[in-house]
Structures are given as C-alpha cells and as structure tokens.
Design an enzyme around this catalytic site. Structure first.
Site, PDB file in Angstrom:
ATOM      1  N   LYS A 238       0.828  -1.212   0.000  1.00 55.74           N
ATOM      2  CA  LYS A 238       0.000   0.000   0.000  1.00 55.74           C
ATOM      3  C   LYS A 238       0.863   1.263   0.000  1.00 55.74           C
ATOM      4  CE  LYS A 238      -2.149  -1.010   3.880  1.00 55.74           C
ATOM      5  NZ  LYS A 238      -1.561  -2.307   4.256  1.00 55.74           N
TER       6      LYS A 238
ATOM      7  N   ARG B 150      -9.478   1.005   8.897  1.00 59.73           N
ATOM      8  CA  ARG B 150      -9.073  -0.349   9.258  1.00 59.73           C
ATOM      9  C   ARG B 150     -10.145  -1.068  10.050  1.00 59.73           C
ATOM     10  NH1 ARG B 150      -3.190   0.716   9.113  1.00 59.73           N
ATOM     11  NH2 ARG B 150      -1.979  -1.137   9.528  1.00 59.73           N
TER      12      ARG B 150
ATOM     13  N   ARG C 139      12.387  -5.418   5.495  1.00 59.76           N
ATOM     14  CA  ARG C 139      12.026  -4.135   4.889  1.00 59.76           C
ATOM     15  C   ARG C 139      12.730  -2.974   5.598  1.00 59.76           C
ATOM     16  NH1 ARG C 139       5.650  -2.633   4.621  1.00 59.76           N
ATOM     17  NH2 ARG C 139       5.676  -2.521   6.879  1.00 59.76           N
TER      18      ARG C 139
ATOM     19  N   ARG D 275      11.224  -0.458  10.855  1.00 60.79           N
ATOM     20  CA  ARG D 275      10.110  -0.226  11.764  1.00 60.79           C
ATOM     21  C   ARG D 275      10.174  -1.166  12.967  1.00 60.79           C
ATOM     22  NH1 ARG D 275       4.646   0.315   8.272  1.00 60.79           N
ATOM     23  NH2 ARG D 275       3.899  -0.757  10.127  1.00 60.79           N
TER      24      ARG D 275
ATOM     25  N   ARG E 287      -0.345  -8.159  13.829  1.00 59.54           N
ATOM     26  CA  ARG E 287      -0.886  -7.262  12.786  1.00 59.54           C
ATOM     27  C   ARG E 287      -1.759  -8.042  11.805  1.00 59.54           C
ATOM     28  NH1 ARG E 287       4.571  -4.910  10.768  1.00 59.54           N
ATOM     29  NH2 ARG E 287       3.358  -3.645   9.326  1.00 59.54           N
TER      30      ARG E 287
HETATM   31  P1  AMP Z   1       0.828   0.919   9.030  1.00 60.90           P
HETATM   32  O1  AMP Z   1       2.001   1.812   8.793  1.00 60.90           O
HETATM   33  O2  AMP Z   1      -0.367   1.286   8.232  1.00 60.90           O
HETATM   34  O3  AMP Z   1       1.186  -0.547   8.932  1.00 60.90           O
HETATM   35  O4  AMP Z   1       0.407   1.139  10.564  1.00 60.90           O
HETATM   36  C1  AMP Z   1       1.311   0.880  11.632  1.00 60.90           C
HETATM   37  C2  AMP Z   1       0.551   0.746  12.949  1.00 60.90           C
HETATM   38  O5  AMP Z   1      -0.125   1.978  13.244  1.00 60.90           O
HETATM   39  C3  AMP Z   1      -0.554  -0.305  12.967  1.00 60.90           C
HETATM   40  O6  AMP Z   1      -0.072  -1.610  13.232  1.00 60.90           O
HETATM   41  C4  AMP Z   1      -1.424   0.234  14.101  1.00 60.90           C
HETATM   42  O7  AMP Z   1      -0.842   0.010  15.362  1.00 60.90           O
HETATM   43  C5  AMP Z   1      -1.391   1.735  13.828  1.00 60.90           C
HETATM   44  N1  AMP Z   1      -2.430   2.164  12.856  1.00 60.90           N
HETATM   45  C6  AMP Z   1      -2.231   2.721  11.628  1.00 60.90           C
HETATM   46  N2  AMP Z   1      -3.390   3.021  11.028  1.00 60.90           N
HETATM   47  C7  AMP Z   1      -4.370   2.618  11.874  1.00 60.90           C
HETATM   48  C8  AMP Z   1      -5.784   2.636  11.824  1.00 60.90           C
HETATM   49  N3  AMP Z   1      -6.424   3.117  10.735  1.00 60.90           N
HETATM   50  N4  AMP Z   1      -6.469   2.145  12.880  1.00 60.90           N
HETATM   51  C9  AMP Z   1      -5.830   1.665  13.980  1.00 60.90           C
HETATM   52  N5  AMP Z   1      -4.498   1.602  14.097  1.00 60.90           N
HETATM   53  C10 AMP Z   1      -3.750   2.080  13.060  1.00 60.90           C
END
Ligand code: AMP
Length: 217
Positions: A14, A89, A128, A162, A173
């Site tokens: 994404k 999400r 990554r 990360r 996740r």
């Molecule tokens: P991402 O970079 O999109 O993988 O997000 C990293 C982390 O941020 C996720 O594993 C969640 O802990 C938090 N996070 C990001 N976006 C959301 C969302 N829309 N709802 C809830 N938690 C989020």
C-alpha cells in the site's frame, strides 16, 4: 481527481503504491501509520500513548485515527485527490470516513484491494527498510539499495527499520487485519466501490493495474 482507499494486509504494498501515485499524479497520501509514527518520534502526548500498542502490532483506538484524518481533511484541499493508506481499518472508521467525506463534499471514488498470498508477506516485511529522508522503501533481498546504506532516490544515509516489522508483531498485525479490517472488503463490495488487483505481480504491473482502476473512477 479521484479519492481512493488502498486496502490490504501488512506488506501488500500500500505504502509503495501510494508513494508512486503521489509522484505520478500529484495525489496526497494520508497514511495514519505515518502520522502515528511521526507523533511517536516527536514525543507528543498522543505519540507516547500509542507507542507500545503500535510496536506490539495492535490497532490504536478508532477515535485517535479518525481524529487525525478529520484534522487533515478539514484543513487542506487536495486538488490531486486523496489516497487513504492504512485507513480505514475497522467498520467504525469506514463509517466515519463516509461521513467526513460527505461533510467536506468530496466523493470516495474507488477502493482498491491489493490481494496477496499470506506466505509472501512475512518475507516482504521482515527485511524491509525505508529511507528516513525521502521515505523510499527497500528490502534486504527483493529490493536492496544499489549502494549499501545510500538511498537510490535521494542519496540519504538515514535508513530505518520499523519497530513492528518483527515476526511476533507481524502475527498480531495479521490477526488484526483478518479480524477487524478484512470485513471492509465485503462492506465496499456491497457499496459497488471495490476493485481488486493482484499484489503479487511486479511492482510496475501492480501500479499499472491501480492506474487503470483510477482512470475508470
Ligand atoms: P501501518 O504503517 O499502516 O502498517 O500502521 C502501523 C501501525 O499503526 C498499525 O499496526 C497500528 O498500530 C497503527 N495504525 C495505523 N493506522 C491505523 C488505523 N487506521 N487504525 C488503527 N491503528 C492504526
């Protein structure tokens, strides 16, 4: 320009595809993950509250991420269209986004599901790293930088991994994705907004498939 959601499990691509749309079409990427990581790094009160939840791979509460998106949507106008990356999400977030878009008079034109095989996700995620200066995404074996430690795109030397790109956090996740996020596929399908692309294809082919959805939107 269209407003779109990119939907898919962690590691689907994404963020990579969103960055490409920003470069090619001048769209605006709204990544709640990036916003939360920024809050964490800058040490805000909210950043401190979400740090542990994020590092373990759990979702942060709906009100926090809905608040972040609302702040951006009401304060800026994206002539190039928005890419929602990692948001919504949960079904609560999806309903809230629908209401927000209606409030600012913007359509939601397409939801693109990036379909991938679970087996490849682990390899993609564990390995990554990104350039801390420009955000370009690399991988130890699939897509290393040409010169070790130097970003191909901007020449930066600040490579980052990360905290939640570990096998254990990834399991959490994935569970969050299947339990809370995957129902959105049915939700947007029923609203006739869903398109799916093959996320296992070459990066350029995935980009072309997303572009063709956008051009029809
Ligand atoms: P991402 O970079 O999109 O993988 O997000 C990293 C982390 O941020 C996720 O594993 C969640 O802990 C938090 N996070 C990001 N976006 C959301 C969302 N829309 N709802 C809830 N938690 C989020």
């Amino acid at each position: 320009m269209p407003n779109i959601i990119l939907l898919g499990p962690p590691g689907a691509g994404k963020g990579t595809q969103a960055k490409r749309l920003v470069d090619e079409r001048g769209m605006v990427q709204l990544s709640t993950g990036d916003m939360l990581r920024e809050a964490k790094t800058s040490g805000t009160e909210m950043g401190r509250r979400v740090a542990d939840v994020m590092d373990k791979g759990h979702l942060v509460t709906d009100d926090i991420v809905i608040g972040l998106i609302e702040e951006r949507l009401v304060n800026e106008h994206a002539a190039g269209g928005y890419i929602f990356d990692g948001f919504p999400r949960t079904l609560t977030q999806a309903d809230a986004l629908g209401e927000l878009m209606a409030r600012i008079g913007q359509p939601l034109d397409a939801v693109v599901e990036i379909k991938v095989d679970d087996e490849v996700l682990k390899d993609r995620i564990v390995g990554r790293y990104t350039c801390g200066t420009c955000g370009a995404v690399y991988h130890d074996t699939n897509r290393p930088t040409k010169v070790a430690g130097t970003c191909d795109a901007c020449g930066g030397h600040d490579m980052k991994r990360r905290a939640d790109d570990t096998e254990e956090a990834l399991r959490t996740r994935m569970l969050a994705y299947y339990r809370d996020t995957s129902p959105l596929i049915g939700y947007y399908y029923a609203k006739h907004q869903l398109s799916s692309v093959d996320g296992l294809a070459e990066m350029d082919a995935v980009g072309a498939a997303i572009s063709s959805v956008l051009d029809k939107a």
